[in-house]
Design an enzyme around this catalytic site. Structure first.
Site, mmCIF file in Angstrom:
data_model
loop_
_atom_site.group_PDB
_atom_site.id
_atom_site.type_symbol
_atom_site.label_atom_id
_atom_site.label_comp_id
_atom_site.label_asym_id
_atom_site.label_seq_id
_atom_site.Cartn_x
_atom_site.Cartn_y
_atom_site.Cartn_z
ATOM 1 N N ASP A 8 0.798 -1.082 -0.240
ATOM 2 C CA ASP A 8 0.388 0.174 0.088
ATOM 3 C C ASP A 8 1.162 1.489 0.262
ATOM 4 O O ASP A 8 1.935 1.674 0.889
ATOM 5 C CB ASP A 8 -1.014 -0.114 0.941
ATOM 6 C CG ASP A 8 -1.821 -1.162 0.887
ATOM 7 O OD1 ASP A 8 -2.051 -1.519 0.587
ATOM 8 O OD2 ASP A 8 -2.820 -0.980 2.040
ATOM 9 N N ASP A 129 -15.670 -3.236 -0.271
ATOM 10 C CA ASP A 129 -15.131 -2.707 0.630
ATOM 11 C C ASP A 129 -16.399 -2.574 1.832
ATOM 12 O O ASP A 129 -17.148 -1.890 1.381
ATOM 13 C CB ASP A 129 -13.683 -1.256 1.535
ATOM 14 C CG ASP A 129 -12.823 -1.628 0.186
ATOM 15 O OD1 ASP A 129 -12.544 -3.013 0.116
ATOM 16 O OD2 ASP A 129 -12.622 -0.688 -0.434
#
Length: 239
Positions: A8, A129
């Site tokens: 990330d 998500d």
């Protein structure tokens, strides 16, 4: 089942967040390049990358860096974060990225998913998500009124073949994946499901393999040392 180690990117660094909270960003590698190199050396064939700045700002921010890391890694790479239009999709797919992940766009601009799948087929992945089963968007900062199963079915109808599902409450916690929600998702759609969030130890990998998911994204567990990437890859190859 594939193991996808994760990088990330936030402000140019490889970081991990806790439950998607940007204030918890913690640098986990000397550079994204070093992280990718270590994944390749451990035997990984695929890698998951996210532009966290892009997810939050709704535009490509670290795209050049991500594309270069992917190129030098020699791994198959999927990328998400900030991909909100066809130009962004084309940017990545024309620069060696194997698959792009449309997350917020699946909620706010489903036509982009339809158009992208029509143009690029299996190279388009949708990221779902959810918190308490309800989908979130814009770097997990925006709530929606859509249940994760409902959105998955919509994406299946749009021709999407692969879904990355993240339970936000498990992400970065090393508390184990949400097997109940993942199990429901696997049963509800025919798409390949990639599990994200909560993986900590080899037992978690085994549990996911039992659910017949397509892949498992592993981030914090690798960086913190609770999961041996090489061992996890070797174990899933035997399944």
């Amino acid at each position: 089942m594939y193991i996808l180690p994760a990088i990330d990117i936030y402000q140019g660094s490889a970081v991990r967040l806790l439950k998607g909270d940007y204030s918890t960003a913690n640098k986990v590698a000397s550079s994204p390049y070093d992280a990718a190199r270590s994944f390749a050396e451990a035997g990984a064939s695929m890698m998951h990358m996210v532009d966290l700045d892009g997810a939050k700002d709704a535009k490509l921010v670290n795209a050049d860096l991500i594309a270069d890391v992917a190129k030098t890694s020699c791994l198959s790479v999927e990328v998400g974060g900030g991909i909100r239009d066809m130009k962004a999709v084309e940017y990545y797919l024309s620069r060696g990225i194997d698959r792009v992940i449309l997350g917020s766009a699946a909620v706010k601009n489903p036509q982009l998913v339809i158009d992208s799948v029509r143009e690029y087929g299996d190279r388009i992945v949708v990221g779902i998500d959810a918190k308490d089963g309800m989908v979130r968007a814009e770097g997990w900062l925006d709530n929606s009124e859509i249940n994760y199963i409902e959105l998955a079915k919509r994406m299946e109808d749009a021709g999407v073949r692969t879904i990355v599902f993240t339970d936000i409450d498990q992400d970065g916690t090393l508390a184990g994946p949400n097997l109940r929600q993942l199990g429901e998702l696997v049963k509800s759609v025919s798409c390949n499901i990639i599990a994200s969030g909560g993986v900590a130890v080899l037992k978690d990998i085994l549990n996911l393999a039992e659910l017949k998911v397509y892949g498992a994204i592993c981030g914090k567990a690798i960086y913190s040392g609770t999961l041996d990437l090489r061992q996890a890859i070797e174990m899933t190859e035997k399944k």
